[in-house]
Design an enzyme around this catalytic site. Structure first.
Site, PDB file in Angstrom:
ATOM      1  CB  SER A  64      -0.940   0.029   1.205  1.00  0.00           C
ATOM      2  OG  SER A  64      -2.057  -0.755   0.937  1.00  0.00           O
ATOM      3  CE  LYS A  67      -3.988   0.935  -1.222  1.00  0.00           C
ATOM      4  NZ  LYS A  67      -4.341   0.111  -0.102  1.00  0.00           N
ATOM      5  CE1 TYR A 189      -4.577  -0.959  -4.276  1.00  0.00           C
ATOM      6  CE2 TYR A 189      -5.092  -3.302  -4.392  1.00  0.00           C
ATOM      7  CZ  TYR A 189      -4.817  -2.170  -3.649  1.00  0.00           C
ATOM      8  OH  TYR A 189      -4.781  -2.248  -2.276  1.00  0.00           O
ATOM      9  CE1 TYR A 241      -4.736   1.842   4.608  1.00  0.00           C
ATOM     10  CE2 TYR A 241      -2.968   0.674   5.719  1.00  0.00           C
ATOM     11  CZ  TYR A 241      -3.533   1.177   4.578  1.00  0.00           C
ATOM     12  OH  TYR A 241      -2.867   1.021   3.405  1.00  0.00           O
ATOM     13  CB  VAL A 259       0.043  -5.840   4.175  1.00  0.00           C
ATOM     14  CG1 VAL A 259      -1.162  -5.160   4.788  1.00  0.00           C
ATOM     15  CG2 VAL A 259      -0.155  -6.146   2.703  1.00  0.00           C
TER      16      VAL A 259
END
Ligand code: GLN
Length: 305
Positions: A64, A67, A189, A241, A259
């Site tokens: 991630s 992103k 993605y 998060y 992750v």
């Protein structure tokens, strides 16, 4: 010796008992076998000096953290229009959660939860229609390493087990929030998430966020200083998060986790830092990585607060 190197060496010693504590991301089968007791940290200051400890040359799965760079491309290409497609508020729920999407008619809370990243990937596919992995070229140029690549085993492992991401993408599509086919968006993605990078390369890649939009080794900005500010603000409020409050409290820097166990954090005007350790906490953030960053800001006395 420079104080950053002294502090990193001490962190490396102190972190050892913490390395077995977290859990690797086994929901992506290909990541389940990564040995948990690994650690690396690299810091690049604004003079371009690189400090590191541990396995700083060992590549890991970006996941991630990609992103941040998808957002960078979308903000560069679309400017403020982007915020019609995705919000800027913390979600307070897990990175792969579906809960808000129905109430909010398919507009994801922010670009760093999976739903938001899928929308931002869709935007970037408009800007770079032939890209298979939209952020790979950007990472190669920001890190100064043309050899960065994708671990296709990780990408296809996620593709065949990514049931939640497939649900999110289909749900977004049902609200008319994706202009490209669901499979095209998911594939782009997954490719970006499966990029492999090491701690030194990632610290260099994130340097532009600490340096008013000017990348490592570059003369001029890639994005404006103001847009770098926007991205840093979103990392601070949404980058880790449902642990984002705890991370801000302990570390006091904008940060983005993945992750794969990596965390990229920046101290604007001072440094970019990357830490990697594959054991994760319950929110999917590197456990030892968060601890190491907390020690870094505590021991240097440098944080945005
Ligand atoms: N590829 C992962 C997923 O979509 C990325 C999640 C993460 O790193 N938080 O689930």
């Amino acid at each position: 010796m420079n104080q950053y190197q002294v502090i990193l060496d001490q962190i490396y010693k102190d972190i050892q008992p913490h390395l077995n504590k977290g859990k690797v991301a086994d929901y992506i089968p290909e990541l389940a076998d990564v040995p948990v007791a690994q650690f690396a940290m690299a810091l690049v200051d604004l003079q371009g000096n690189v400090f590191s400890c541990g396995a700083a040359g060992q590549r890991f799965s970006l996941q991630s953290i990609s992103k941040v760079f998808t957002l960078t491309l979308a903000l560069k290409g679309l400017g403020q229009q982007l915020w019609h497609r995705v919000g800027r508020e913390p979600s307070g729920s897990a990175f792969n959660s579906l809960v808000h999407l129905e109430y909010e008619k398919g507009k994801p809370r922010n670009p760093f939860i999976n739903a938001g990243a899928l929308v931002v990937t869709d935007v970037v596919l408009d800007l770079l229609p032939s890209a298979q992995a939209p952020v790979l070229e950007l990472l190669r140029s920001l890190s100064g390493n043309a050899a960065l690549g994708i671990n296709q085993a990780v990408a296809s492992s996620e593709e065949s087990h990514g049931f939640r991401n497939a649900s999110l993408a289909n749900f977004l599509k049902s609200f008319g929030r994706l202009s490209h086919p669901v499979d095209t968006v998911l594939s782009a993605y997954y490719q970006d998430c499966a990029i492999e990078i090491n701690a030194i390369e990632l610290a260099k890649t994130g340097y532009f966020l600490a340096n008013q939009g000017v990348p490592f080794g570059a003369q001029g900005p890639f994005i404006s200083a103001n847009r770098a500010k926007y991205i840093n603000s979103l990392m601070l409020t949404c980058g880790t998060y449902d642990s984002v409050g705890d991370f801000a409290y302990r570390v006091g820097l904008p940060g983005k986790s993945g992750v794969g166990g990596g965390i990229l954090a920046v101290m604007p005007g001072e440094f970019s830092v990357c830490v990697w350790s594959p054991g994760l906490d319950q929110s999917g953030n590197s456990l030892a990585g968060t601890q190491a960053l907390e020690w870094l800001t505590t021991r240097t006395g440098i944080s945005i607060f």
